[in-house]
Design a protein around this motif. Structure first.
Motif, PDB file in Angstrom:
ATOM      1  N   ARG A 125      -8.819  26.556   9.055  1.00 43.65           N
ATOM      2  CA  ARG A 125      -7.491  25.928   9.032  1.00 43.65           C
ATOM      3  C   ARG A 125      -6.686  26.465   7.847  1.00 43.65           C
ATOM      4  N   TYR A 126      -5.512  26.986   8.121  1.00 46.95           N
ATOM      5  CA  TYR A 126      -4.700  27.594   7.061  1.00 46.95           C
ATOM      6  C   TYR A 126      -3.210  27.309   7.199  1.00 46.95           C
ATOM      7  N   LYS A 127      -2.798  26.738   8.335  1.00 51.02           N
ATOM      8  CA  LYS A 127      -1.354  26.558   8.563  1.00 51.02           C
ATOM      9  C   LYS A 127      -0.832  25.335   7.817  1.00 51.02           C
ATOM     10  N   ILE A 128       0.419  25.427   7.407  1.00 54.51           N
ATOM     11  CA  ILE A 128       1.038  24.313   6.672  1.00 54.51           C
ATOM     12  C   ILE A 128       2.383  23.989   7.313  1.00 54.51           C
ATOM     13  N   VAL A 129       2.582  22.716   7.597  1.00 53.88           N
ATOM     14  CA  VAL A 129       3.878  22.272   8.132  1.00 53.88           C
ATOM     15  C   VAL A 129       4.790  21.970   6.956  1.00 53.88           C
ATOM     16  N   THR A 130       5.954  22.602   6.929  1.00 53.89           N
ATOM     17  CA  THR A 130       6.970  22.276   5.911  1.00 53.89           C
ATOM     18  C   THR A 130       8.267  21.976   6.665  1.00 53.89           C
ATOM     19  N   MET A 131       9.348  21.746   5.943  1.00 53.14           N
ATOM     20  CA  MET A 131      10.551  21.238   6.600  1.00 53.14           C
ATOM     21  C   MET A 131      11.717  22.226   6.520  1.00 53.14           C
ATOM     22  N   THR A 132      12.600  22.167   7.493  1.00 50.34           N
ATOM     23  CA  THR A 132      13.818  22.970   7.410  1.00 50.34           C
ATOM     24  C   THR A 132      14.645  22.439   6.244  1.00 50.34           C
ATOM     25  N   ASN A 133      15.421  23.331   5.643  1.00 52.41           N
ATOM     26  CA  ASN A 133      16.274  22.943   4.509  1.00 52.41           C
ATOM     27  C   ASN A 133      15.501  22.689   3.219  1.00 52.41           C
ATOM     28  N   ALA A 160       1.747  34.246   6.318  1.00 47.94           N
ATOM     29  CA  ALA A 160       1.603  33.650   7.656  1.00 47.94           C
ATOM     30  C   ALA A 160       1.246  32.164   7.566  1.00 47.94           C
ATOM     31  N   GLY A 161       1.601  31.434   8.595  1.00 47.25           N
ATOM     32  CA  GLY A 161       1.064  30.086   8.761  1.00 47.25           C
ATOM     33  C   GLY A 161       2.010  28.943   8.436  1.00 47.25           C
ATOM     34  N   PHE A 162       3.266  29.238   8.144  1.00 49.37           N
ATOM     35  CA  PHE A 162       4.208  28.154   7.847  1.00 49.37           C
ATOM     36  C   PHE A 162       5.068  27.863   9.068  1.00 49.37           C
ATOM     37  N   ASN A 163       5.138  26.588   9.427  1.00 52.24           N
ATOM     38  CA  ASN A 163       5.976  26.153  10.547  1.00 52.24           C
ATOM     39  C   ASN A 163       6.885  25.050  10.045  1.00 52.24           C
ATOM     40  N   TYR A 164       8.152  25.113  10.408  1.00 51.85           N
ATOM     41  CA  TYR A 164       9.165  24.227   9.827  1.00 51.85           C
ATOM     42  C   TYR A 164       9.629  23.184  10.827  1.00 51.85           C
ATOM     43  N   ALA A 165       9.569  21.931  10.423  1.00 54.54           N
ATOM     44  CA  ALA A 165      10.094  20.835  11.246  1.00 54.54           C
ATOM     45  C   ALA A 165      11.377  20.338  10.598  1.00 54.54           C
ATOM     46  N   LEU A 176       4.099  20.328  15.567  1.00 53.06           N
ATOM     47  CA  LEU A 176       3.718  21.601  14.935  1.00 53.06           C
ATOM     48  C   LEU A 176       2.254  21.622  14.489  1.00 53.06           C
ATOM     49  N   VAL A 177       1.612  20.460  14.497  1.00 55.66           N
ATOM     50  CA  VAL A 177       0.219  20.400  14.033  1.00 55.66           C
ATOM     51  C   VAL A 177      -0.711  20.903  15.141  1.00 55.66           C
ATOM     52  N   ASP A 178      -1.585  21.837  14.796  1.00 59.80           N
ATOM     53  CA  ASP A 178      -2.608  22.250  15.757  1.00 59.80           C
ATOM     54  C   ASP A 178      -3.956  22.362  15.030  1.00 59.80           C
ATOM     55  N   GLU A 180      -5.404  24.606  13.661  1.00 57.87           N
ATOM     56  CA  GLU A 180      -5.454  25.488  12.485  1.00 57.87           C
ATOM     57  C   GLU A 180      -4.636  24.949  11.308  1.00 57.87           C
ATOM     58  N   THR A 181      -4.075  23.749  11.463  1.00 56.62           N
ATOM     59  CA  THR A 181      -3.224  23.210  10.403  1.00 56.62           C
ATOM     60  C   THR A 181      -4.064  22.518   9.335  1.00 56.62           C
ATOM     61  N   CYS A 182      -3.727  22.774   8.071  1.00 55.02           N
ATOM     62  CA  CYS A 182      -4.493  22.143   6.990  1.00 55.02           C
ATOM     63  C   CYS A 182      -3.651  21.191   6.140  1.00 55.02           C
ATOM     64  N   ALA A 183      -2.326  21.259   6.217  1.00 52.42           N
ATOM     65  CA  ALA A 183      -1.526  20.425   5.294  1.00 52.42           C
ATOM     66  C   ALA A 183      -0.096  20.244   5.773  1.00 52.42           C
ATOM     67  N   VAL A 184       0.508  19.196   5.223  1.00 55.05           N
ATOM     68  CA  VAL A 184       1.957  18.984   5.334  1.00 55.05           C
ATOM     69  C   VAL A 184       2.498  19.014   3.907  1.00 55.05           C
ATOM     70  N   LEU A 185       3.534  19.793   3.705  1.00 53.30           N
ATOM     71  CA  LEU A 185       4.152  19.915   2.377  1.00 53.30           C
ATOM     72  C   LEU A 185       5.621  19.523   2.497  1.00 53.30           C
TER      73      LEU A 185
END
Ligand SMILES: Cc1ncc(COP(=O)(O)O)c(C=O)c1O
Length: 396
Positions: A125-133, A160-165, A176-178, A180-185
Protein backbone atom coordinates in the motif's frame (compact mmCIF):
# COMPACT_ATOMS: atom_id res chain seq x y z
CA UNK A 1 22.01 50.24 1.87
CA UNK A 2 18.88 51.71 0.32
CA UNK A 3 16.05 49.46 -0.85
CA UNK A 4 17.06 50.22 -4.43
CA UNK A 5 20.68 49.16 -3.86
CA UNK A 6 19.52 45.88 -2.34
CA UNK A 7 17.11 45.30 -5.22
CA UNK A 8 20.03 45.76 -7.66
CA UNK A 9 22.03 43.10 -5.81
CA UNK A 10 19.11 40.71 -6.11
CA UNK A 11 18.69 41.47 -9.80
CA UNK A 12 22.28 40.47 -10.41
CA UNK A 13 22.84 37.61 -7.97
CA UNK A 14 19.62 36.10 -6.61
CA UNK A 15 17.56 33.62 -8.65
CA UNK A 16 14.28 35.23 -9.58
CA UNK A 17 11.83 32.56 -8.40
CA UNK A 18 9.83 34.93 -6.18
CA UNK A 19 7.62 37.88 -6.96
CA UNK A 20 8.85 40.54 -4.55
CA UNK A 21 7.55 43.94 -3.54
CA UNK A 22 10.12 46.74 -4.07
CA UNK A 23 10.87 47.15 -0.38
CA UNK A 24 13.90 45.99 1.63
CA UNK A 25 13.00 45.27 5.25
CA UNK A 26 15.61 45.82 7.93
CA UNK A 27 13.91 45.53 11.30
CA UNK A 28 10.83 44.14 12.98
CA UNK A 29 9.15 44.31 16.36
CA UNK A 30 5.78 42.79 17.21
CA UNK A 31 3.43 43.54 14.33
CA UNK A 32 5.61 46.32 12.90
CA UNK A 33 8.43 46.21 10.36
CA UNK A 34 10.67 48.98 9.04
CA UNK A 35 12.23 49.34 5.60
CA UNK A 36 15.71 50.59 4.69
CA UNK A 37 14.33 54.12 4.28
CA UNK A 38 12.92 54.11 7.82
CA UNK A 39 9.26 53.71 6.82
CA UNK A 40 7.17 51.77 9.31
CA UNK A 41 4.60 49.16 8.25
CA UNK A 42 1.82 47.35 10.09
CA UNK A 43 2.12 43.64 9.31
CA UNK A 44 -1.10 41.61 9.08
CA UNK A 45 0.78 38.72 7.45
CA UNK A 46 4.00 38.46 9.46
CA UNK A 47 6.42 35.96 7.99
CA UNK A 48 3.71 34.17 5.95
CA UNK A 49 2.41 32.74 9.20
CA UNK A 50 5.82 32.02 10.75
CA UNK A 51 5.91 35.07 13.02
CA UNK A 52 2.88 33.92 15.00
CA UNK A 53 3.98 35.80 18.11
CA UNK A 54 5.24 38.84 16.21
CA UNK A 55 8.61 39.90 14.85
CA UNK A 56 11.59 39.34 17.16
CA UNK A 57 9.57 37.98 20.11
CA UNK A 58 11.66 38.78 23.21
CA UNK A 59 11.69 35.29 24.77
CA UNK A 60 12.70 33.72 21.46
CA UNK A 61 15.43 36.34 20.92
CA UNK A 62 16.79 35.69 24.43
CA UNK A 63 16.65 31.90 24.05
CA UNK A 64 18.43 31.98 20.68
CA UNK A 65 21.11 34.40 21.96
CA UNK A 66 21.73 32.14 24.91
CA UNK A 67 21.79 28.96 22.82
CA UNK A 68 24.12 30.22 20.06
CA UNK A 69 26.65 31.11 22.74
CA UNK A 70 26.67 27.53 24.07
CA UNK A 71 26.02 25.11 21.21
CA UNK A 72 24.83 26.01 17.71
CA UNK A 73 24.68 22.70 15.93
CA UNK A 74 25.44 19.07 16.50
CA UNK A 75 24.11 16.25 14.32
CA UNK A 76 21.52 13.72 15.36
CA UNK A 77 24.18 11.20 16.28
CA UNK A 78 24.12 12.95 19.67
CA UNK A 79 21.42 13.70 22.21
CA UNK A 80 20.52 17.28 23.07
CA UNK A 81 18.31 18.35 25.93
CA UNK A 82 16.49 20.99 23.84
CA UNK A 83 15.25 18.49 21.23
CA UNK A 84 14.04 16.09 23.90
CA UNK A 85 12.21 18.84 25.77
CA UNK A 86 10.57 20.12 22.60
CA UNK A 87 9.33 16.65 21.66
CA UNK A 88 7.92 16.31 25.17
CA UNK A 89 6.23 19.74 25.02
CA UNK A 90 4.56 18.90 21.70
CA UNK A 91 3.50 15.46 22.87
CA UNK A 92 1.89 16.94 25.99
CA UNK A 93 -0.03 19.37 23.83
CA UNK A 94 -1.33 16.88 21.27
CA UNK A 95 -2.72 14.86 24.15
CA UNK A 96 -2.13 11.56 22.37
CA UNK A 97 1.31 10.55 23.57
CA UNK A 98 2.99 11.37 20.29
CA UNK A 99 6.61 11.13 19.23
CA UNK A 100 8.42 13.62 16.99
CA UNK A 101 10.85 13.80 14.12
CA UNK A 102 12.33 17.25 13.49
CA UNK A 103 13.30 18.92 10.24
CA UNK A 104 13.53 22.51 9.01
CA UNK A 105 10.44 23.35 6.96
CA UNK A 106 6.87 22.44 6.14
CA UNK A 107 7.66 20.64 2.94
CA UNK A 108 10.21 18.47 4.76
CA UNK A 109 7.67 17.63 7.44
CA UNK A 110 5.26 16.51 4.70
CA UNK A 111 8.01 14.43 3.04
CA UNK A 112 8.55 12.69 6.37
CA UNK A 113 4.80 12.08 6.67
CA UNK A 114 4.65 10.57 3.17
CA UNK A 115 7.51 8.22 4.04
CA UNK A 116 5.87 7.30 7.33
CA UNK A 117 2.59 6.51 5.57
CA UNK A 118 4.32 4.36 2.95
CA UNK A 119 6.42 2.53 5.53
CA UNK A 120 3.28 1.77 7.52
CA UNK A 121 1.47 0.69 4.36
CA UNK A 122 3.99 -2.04 3.55
CA UNK A 123 3.54 -4.44 1.89
CA UNK A 124 1.69 -3.21 -1.14
CA UNK A 125 0.00 0.00 0.00
CA UNK A 126 1.51 3.32 -1.09
CA UNK A 127 -1.28 5.56 -2.39
CA UNK A 128 -2.33 8.67 -0.50
CA UNK A 129 -5.61 10.55 -0.85
CA UNK A 130 -5.16 14.32 -0.68
CA UNK A 131 -7.49 17.17 -1.59
CA UNK A 132 -7.92 19.56 -4.50
CA UNK A 133 -6.84 23.11 -3.69
CA UNK A 134 -4.49 21.77 -1.02
CA UNK A 135 -0.97 23.03 -0.43
CA UNK A 136 1.67 20.81 1.12
CA UNK A 137 4.98 22.24 -0.12
CA UNK A 138 7.38 22.46 -3.03
CA UNK A 139 9.69 19.47 -2.84
CA UNK A 140 8.58 16.82 -5.29
CA UNK A 141 6.83 14.51 -2.83
CA UNK A 142 4.93 17.28 -1.07
CA UNK A 143 4.27 18.91 -4.43
CA UNK A 144 2.76 15.66 -5.71
CA UNK A 145 0.50 15.68 -2.63
CA UNK A 146 -0.56 19.24 -3.46
CA UNK A 147 -3.82 19.13 -5.40
CA UNK A 148 -3.21 22.11 -7.66
CA UNK A 149 -2.14 21.46 -11.28
CA UNK A 150 -0.73 24.99 -11.66
CA UNK A 151 2.10 24.10 -9.28
CA UNK A 152 2.85 20.84 -11.12
CA UNK A 153 3.31 22.37 -14.56
CA UNK A 154 6.66 21.64 -16.13
CA UNK A 155 7.81 19.46 -13.25
CA UNK A 156 6.22 16.17 -14.25
CA UNK A 157 6.50 13.25 -13.80
CA UNK A 158 5.43 13.61 -10.19
CA UNK A 159 5.68 11.02 -7.44
CA UNK A 160 3.14 8.26 -8.13
CA UNK A 161 0.18 7.42 -5.96
CA UNK A 162 -1.55 10.70 -5.13
CA UNK A 163 -5.27 11.03 -5.85
CA UNK A 164 -7.14 14.26 -5.16
CA UNK A 165 -10.68 14.55 -3.81
CA UNK A 166 -12.52 17.88 -3.69
CA UNK A 167 -11.94 19.39 -0.23
CA UNK A 168 -15.02 18.89 1.92
CA UNK A 169 -16.43 15.98 -0.10
CA UNK A 170 -16.35 12.76 1.91
CA UNK A 171 -17.93 10.54 -0.74
CA UNK A 172 -15.33 11.61 -3.29
CA UNK A 173 -12.52 10.82 -0.84
CA UNK A 174 -14.04 7.39 -0.11
CA UNK A 175 -14.25 6.59 -3.85
CA UNK A 176 -10.50 7.15 -4.22
CA UNK A 177 -9.57 4.58 -1.57
CA UNK A 178 -8.53 1.19 -2.91
CA UNK A 179 -6.48 -1.80 -1.75
CA UNK A 180 -3.24 0.13 -2.39
CA UNK A 181 -4.14 3.20 -0.31
CA UNK A 182 -2.20 3.78 2.89
CA UNK A 183 -3.21 7.28 4.07
CA UNK A 184 -5.36 10.37 3.86
CA UNK A 185 -3.50 13.68 4.10
CA UNK A 186 -5.47 16.88 4.62
CA UNK A 187 -5.13 20.41 5.99
CA UNK A 188 -7.79 20.81 8.71
CA UNK A 189 -8.31 24.31 7.29
CA UNK A 190 -6.91 24.94 3.82
CA UNK A 191 -4.61 27.95 4.06
CA UNK A 192 -2.99 28.73 0.73
CA UNK A 193 -6.13 27.31 -0.91
CA UNK A 194 -8.11 30.29 0.39
CA UNK A 195 -8.79 29.83 4.13
CA UNK A 196 -11.35 27.09 3.48
CA UNK A 197 -13.01 25.78 6.63
CA UNK A 198 -14.05 22.11 6.81
CA UNK A 199 -17.78 21.44 6.54
CA UNK A 200 -19.43 19.98 9.66
CA UNK A 201 -18.54 16.32 10.12
CA UNK A 202 -15.85 16.32 7.43
CA UNK A 203 -12.75 15.69 9.54
CA UNK A 204 -14.62 13.15 11.68
CA UNK A 205 -15.81 11.47 8.47
CA UNK A 206 -12.23 11.21 7.23
CA UNK A 207 -11.30 9.60 10.55
CA UNK A 208 -14.02 7.01 10.04
CA UNK A 209 -12.91 6.41 6.46
CA UNK A 210 -9.34 5.90 7.65
CA UNK A 211 -10.42 3.52 10.42
CA UNK A 212 -12.61 1.44 8.11
CA UNK A 213 -9.80 1.04 5.61
CA UNK A 214 -6.79 0.87 7.98
CA UNK A 215 -5.33 4.11 6.62
CA UNK A 216 -3.24 6.66 8.45
CA UNK A 217 -5.02 9.98 8.90
CA UNK A 218 -2.48 12.80 8.66
CA UNK A 219 -3.32 16.44 9.24
CA UNK A 220 -1.02 19.02 7.69
CA UNK A 221 -0.97 21.67 10.42
CA UNK A 222 2.03 23.56 9.04
CA UNK A 223 -0.09 26.71 8.72
CA UNK A 224 -2.83 26.01 11.25
CA UNK A 225 -0.75 24.63 14.13
CA UNK A 226 0.83 26.12 17.25
CA UNK A 227 -2.17 28.11 18.41
CA UNK A 228 -2.97 29.95 15.19
CA UNK A 229 -6.71 29.26 15.53
CA UNK A 230 -7.01 29.27 19.32
CA UNK A 231 -6.08 25.65 20.10
CA UNK A 232 -2.57 24.27 20.02
CA UNK A 233 -3.54 22.32 16.92
CA UNK A 234 -6.54 23.22 14.79
CA UNK A 235 -7.97 19.69 14.64
CA UNK A 236 -8.57 20.03 18.40
CA UNK A 237 -11.59 22.22 17.59
CA UNK A 238 -13.28 19.05 16.38
CA UNK A 239 -13.82 15.64 17.92
CA UNK A 240 -11.12 13.97 15.90
CA UNK A 241 -7.68 12.59 16.57
CA UNK A 242 -5.23 12.08 13.69
CA UNK A 243 -2.43 9.51 13.53
CA UNK A 244 0.13 12.17 12.70
CA UNK A 245 0.43 15.91 12.13
CA UNK A 246 2.99 18.03 10.33
CA UNK A 247 4.22 21.32 11.77
CA UNK A 248 6.55 24.13 10.69
CA UNK A 249 5.99 27.87 10.10
CA UNK A 250 5.20 29.18 13.62
CA UNK A 251 6.77 26.25 15.47
CA UNK A 252 9.91 28.15 16.48
CA UNK A 253 8.65 31.73 16.39
CA UNK A 254 10.29 32.55 13.06
CA UNK A 255 13.39 30.34 13.25
CA UNK A 256 13.38 27.53 10.68
CA UNK A 257 11.97 24.39 12.27
CA UNK A 258 9.62 21.65 11.12
CA UNK A 259 8.25 18.55 12.73
CA UNK A 260 6.34 15.37 12.17
CA UNK A 261 4.39 14.38 15.26
CA UNK A 262 3.01 10.83 15.15
CA UNK A 263 1.38 8.22 17.33
CA UNK A 264 4.09 5.85 18.61
CA UNK A 265 2.73 2.76 16.86
CA UNK A 266 3.16 4.49 13.48
CA UNK A 267 6.28 6.49 14.41
CA UNK A 268 8.28 3.34 15.14
CA UNK A 269 8.54 2.61 11.39
CA UNK A 270 10.96 5.53 11.02
CA UNK A 271 14.06 3.57 12.01
CA UNK A 272 17.72 4.47 11.53
CA UNK A 273 18.42 4.64 7.82
CA UNK A 274 14.84 5.40 6.72
CA UNK A 275 14.96 9.15 7.12
CA UNK A 276 17.10 12.03 8.39
CA UNK A 277 17.71 15.79 8.26
CA UNK A 278 21.17 17.15 9.09
CA UNK A 279 19.92 20.36 10.67
CA UNK A 280 16.69 18.84 11.99
CA UNK A 281 16.08 19.39 15.68
CA UNK A 282 19.19 21.51 16.16
CA UNK A 283 19.51 23.11 19.59
CA UNK A 284 18.97 26.68 18.37
CA UNK A 285 15.69 25.88 16.60
CA UNK A 286 14.50 23.74 19.53
CA UNK A 287 15.36 26.43 22.09
CA UNK A 288 13.43 28.93 19.94
CA UNK A 289 10.45 26.59 19.73
CA UNK A 290 10.42 26.05 23.50
CA UNK A 291 10.49 29.83 24.00
CA UNK A 292 7.62 30.18 21.51
CA UNK A 293 5.50 27.68 23.44
CA UNK A 294 6.38 29.44 26.69
CA UNK A 295 5.32 32.80 25.22
CA UNK A 296 2.01 31.48 23.90
CA UNK A 297 1.25 30.02 27.32
CA UNK A 298 2.54 32.84 29.53
CA UNK A 299 0.84 35.56 27.49
CA UNK A 300 -2.51 33.74 27.12
CA UNK A 301 -2.23 33.79 23.34
CA UNK A 302 -4.56 30.87 22.65
CA UNK A 303 -7.40 32.88 24.14
CA UNK A 304 -6.15 35.96 22.29
CA UNK A 305 -6.39 34.08 18.97
CA UNK A 306 -10.08 33.46 19.66
CA UNK A 307 -10.60 37.13 20.58
CA UNK A 308 -8.86 38.30 17.44
CA UNK A 309 -10.99 35.95 15.36
CA UNK A 310 -14.19 37.33 16.87
CA UNK A 311 -13.04 40.93 16.36
CA UNK A 312 -12.00 40.43 12.71
CA UNK A 313 -15.18 38.50 11.98
CA UNK A 314 -17.40 41.22 13.40
CA UNK A 315 -15.54 43.96 11.60
CA UNK A 316 -15.52 42.29 8.19
CA UNK A 317 -19.09 40.97 8.40
CA UNK A 318 -20.18 44.58 9.01
CA UNK A 319 -18.06 45.71 6.06
CA UNK A 320 -19.56 43.02 3.83
CA UNK A 321 -22.92 44.79 4.07
CA UNK A 322 -21.33 47.95 2.60
CA UNK A 323 -18.80 46.50 0.21
CA UNK A 324 -20.32 44.75 -2.84
CA UNK A 325 -17.18 42.74 -3.71
CA UNK A 326 -16.84 40.87 -0.44
CA UNK A 327 -18.45 37.51 -1.14
CA UNK A 328 -17.62 35.69 2.06
CA UNK A 329 -15.75 36.22 5.32
CA UNK A 330 -14.00 33.08 6.61
CA UNK A 331 -12.39 33.22 10.03
CA UNK A 332 -11.00 30.75 12.54
CA UNK A 333 -8.98 32.47 15.24
CA UNK A 334 -6.12 34.42 13.70
CA UNK A 335 -6.66 32.90 10.26
CA UNK A 336 -8.78 35.20 8.16
CA UNK A 337 -9.92 35.05 4.55
CA UNK A 338 -11.99 37.59 2.64
CA UNK A 339 -13.31 36.03 -0.55
CA UNK A 340 -13.80 38.77 -3.13
CA UNK A 341 -15.56 38.84 -6.45
CA UNK A 342 -12.68 40.94 -7.85
CA UNK A 343 -8.92 40.57 -8.26
CA UNK A 344 -7.20 40.96 -4.88
CA UNK A 345 -3.74 42.02 -6.16
CA UNK A 346 -4.59 45.76 -6.47
CA UNK A 347 -5.85 45.67 -2.89
CA UNK A 348 -2.57 44.25 -1.61
CA UNK A 349 -0.68 46.96 -3.53
CA UNK A 350 -2.89 49.78 -2.28
CA UNK A 351 -2.54 48.51 1.30
CA UNK A 352 1.26 48.44 0.82
CA UNK A 353 1.18 52.08 -0.29
CA UNK A 354 -0.68 52.81 2.94
CA UNK A 355 1.98 50.77 4.82
CA UNK A 356 -0.22 47.80 5.68
CA UNK A 357 1.04 44.34 4.71
CA UNK A 358 -1.62 41.80 3.66
CA UNK A 359 -1.65 38.79 1.35
CA UNK A 360 -3.81 37.65 -1.52
CA UNK A 361 -4.11 33.94 -2.32
CA UNK A 362 -5.89 32.27 -5.21
CA UNK A 363 -6.36 35.59 -6.97
CA UNK A 364 -9.42 36.66 -5.02
CA UNK A 365 -8.90 35.83 -1.34
CA UNK A 366 -7.36 38.45 0.93
CA UNK A 367 -5.60 36.38 3.59
CA UNK A 368 -4.53 37.68 6.97
CA UNK A 369 -2.42 35.70 9.44
CA UNK A 370 -1.81 38.34 12.11
CA UNK A 371 0.40 37.84 15.11
CA UNK A 372 -1.50 36.64 18.17
CA UNK A 373 -0.17 39.58 20.19
CA UNK A 374 -1.57 42.12 17.74
CA UNK A 375 -3.02 44.89 19.92
CA UNK A 376 -6.59 46.18 19.68
CA UNK A 377 -5.23 49.51 18.40
CA UNK A 378 -3.22 47.81 15.69
CA UNK A 379 -6.24 45.73 14.71
CA UNK A 380 -8.32 48.87 14.46
CA UNK A 381 -5.66 50.73 12.47
CA UNK A 382 -5.10 47.91 9.98
CA UNK A 383 -8.79 47.11 9.53
CA UNK A 384 -9.45 50.82 8.97
CA UNK A 385 -6.92 50.91 6.12
CA UNK A 386 -8.15 47.68 4.57
CA UNK A 387 -11.76 48.86 4.78
CA UNK A 388 -10.97 52.15 3.04
CA UNK A 389 -9.00 50.38 0.32
CA UNK A 390 -11.80 47.89 -0.24
CA UNK A 391 -14.53 50.51 -0.26
CA UNK A 392 -12.71 52.71 -2.79
CA UNK A 393 -11.68 49.81 -5.05
CA UNK A 394 -12.53 50.40 -8.65
CA UNK A 395 -13.27 47.32 -10.75
CA UNK A 396 -12.44 49.08 -14.00
C1 LIG B 1 -0.29 23.53 4.93
C2 LIG B 1 1.10 23.73 4.42
N1 LIG B 1 1.90 22.67 4.31
C3 LIG B 1 3.17 22.79 3.88
C4 LIG B 1 3.69 24.03 3.52
C5 LIG B 1 5.12 24.14 3.05
O1 LIG B 1 5.87 24.76 4.04
P1 LIG B 1 7.35 25.32 3.71
O2 LIG B 1 7.18 26.51 2.83
O3 LIG B 1 7.92 25.64 5.06
O4 LIG B 1 8.08 24.22 3.03
C6 LIG B 1 2.88 25.16 3.64
C7 LIG B 1 3.40 26.48 3.25
O5 LIG B 1 2.69 27.43 3.07
C8 LIG B 1 1.55 25.02 4.09
O6 LIG B 1 0.73 26.07 4.21
Amino acid sequence: MTSQQTIELFEQYVIGNYTRYPVSLVRGEGSRVWDAEGNRYLDFFPGWGCDLIGHCPPRVVAAVRDQVGRLIHVPNTWYTEEQGKLAQALSERTGWGSRCFFCNSGTEAVEAAIKLARLNGKPGRYKIVTMTNSFHGRTLGALSATGQPKYHQGLEPLLAGFNYAPYGNLDAAAKLVDAETCAVLVEPIQGEGGVNLPPAGYLEGLRQLADENKLMLIFDEVQTGMGRTGKWFTHQHWNVRPDAITLAKALAGGIACGGLVAKPQFAEKLRPGTHAATFGGNPVACAAALATIETIEADGLLARAEQLGAAFQQRFEALKGRCPWIREVRVKGAMIGLELSVDGAPIVNQCLQRRLLVNCTHGTVIRLLPALNLTDRELDEGCGILEEVLLTYKTT
